[in-house]
Motif scaffolding. Structure first.
Motif, mmCIF file in Angstrom:
data_model
loop_
_atom_site.group_PDB
_atom_site.id
_atom_site.type_symbol
_atom_site.label_atom_id
_atom_site.label_comp_id
_atom_site.label_asym_id
_atom_site.label_seq_id
_atom_site.Cartn_x
_atom_site.Cartn_y
_atom_site.Cartn_z
ATOM 1 N N ASN A 196 0.760 -1.088 -0.013
ATOM 2 C CA ASN A 196 0.075 -0.106 0.139
ATOM 3 C C ASN A 196 0.775 1.279 0.151
ATOM 4 N N GLU A 197 0.707 2.137 -0.830
ATOM 5 C CA GLU A 197 1.516 3.481 -0.986
ATOM 6 C C GLU A 197 1.538 4.015 0.134
ATOM 7 N N LYS A 198 0.441 4.501 0.861
ATOM 8 C CA LYS A 198 0.714 5.189 2.428
ATOM 9 C C LYS A 198 1.612 4.520 3.292
ATOM 10 N N THR A 199 1.332 3.115 3.421
ATOM 11 C CA THR A 199 2.231 2.631 4.650
ATOM 12 C C THR A 199 3.831 2.481 3.993
ATOM 13 N N ARG A 200 3.904 2.153 2.515
ATOM 14 C CA ARG A 200 5.262 2.226 2.107
ATOM 15 C C ARG A 200 5.837 3.552 2.136
ATOM 16 N N LEU A 201 5.106 4.659 2.102
ATOM 17 C CA LEU A 201 5.619 5.957 2.045
ATOM 18 C C LEU A 201 5.969 6.275 3.642
#
Length: 212
Positions: A196-201
């Protein structure tokens, strides 16, 4: 590498910690013999004073640098797994990495950053650097090393997700070939929530930030 019939070399530091180096004498002798021949092929004299013990030293160094073959990363994690209802990201960053490129047998070194989101179990924090060492102390490529660390944590802890980023300098690039001394190679691998982009960011921001 068998641990049977190993010779022991014990050094005690100022803190009272005893370091025991274990070597298989037969294996060391065989490797040293090959290196004596290599020195001759390179035009050196393996019998001159400065090189008399070099084949044995190199053999012991290689044995240490590849001792990860004797370690089981899964067992390392299982030795310190605890039930805990914690469901936020756990991050250990700036883990030192020292490994050997399997293509030229030259070192690459840098840092690993590991995060996971527990799913009922956490692991002793010191075990994550030990897992890195277990995989890094083998003949490696950085891409595979990154995936092996990720997969070991995912398969053993079964967390909600795992994120791994490794940044390394490769002597096969800086000492030979293209000879670019300041280049850094970055690899990453993710599972579960870290896709997930948010968690990865969030993970990437945390590993790039400094504590005040």
């Amino acid at each position: 590498m068998s641990n049977e019939n190993h010779s022991h070399n014990m050094d005690e530091d100022l803190d009272g910690y005893v370091k025991i180096d274990r070597y298989n004498p037969e294996m060391i002798s065989k490797i040293a013999g090959h290196y004596e021949d290599i020195l001759t092929q390179l035009g050196e004299n393996p019998n001159r004073e400065g090189l008399l013990k070099t084949p044995e030293r190199v053999a012991k160094a290689l044995t240490y640098l590849t001792h990860g073959y004797d370690l089981n990363p899964t067992d390392i994690l299982k030795s310190a797994m605890f039930k805990e209802e914690y469901s936020q990201m756990v991050l250990v960053k700036d883990i030192e990495v020292y490994s050997m490129c399997e293509h030229h047998m030259l070192p690459f070194f840098g840092k690993a950053h590991i995060a996971y989101i527990p799913n009922g179990h956490i692991v002793g924090l010191s075990k994550l650097p030990r897992v890195v060492d277990a995989f890094a102390r083998r003949l490696q490529v950085q891409e595979r090393l990154t995936n092996e660390i990720r997969d070991c944590i995912q398969e053993t802890l079964n967390p909600i997700g795992v994120g791994v980023v490794i940044e390394c300098r490769h002597l096969c690039m800086s000492m030979r070939g293209i000879q670019k001394q300041n280049s850094v190679t970055t690899t990453s691998a993710f599972t579960g929530a870290f896709l997930n982009e948010k968690t990865r960011l969030e993970f990437l921001q945390l590993i790039s930030s400094k504590l005040s």
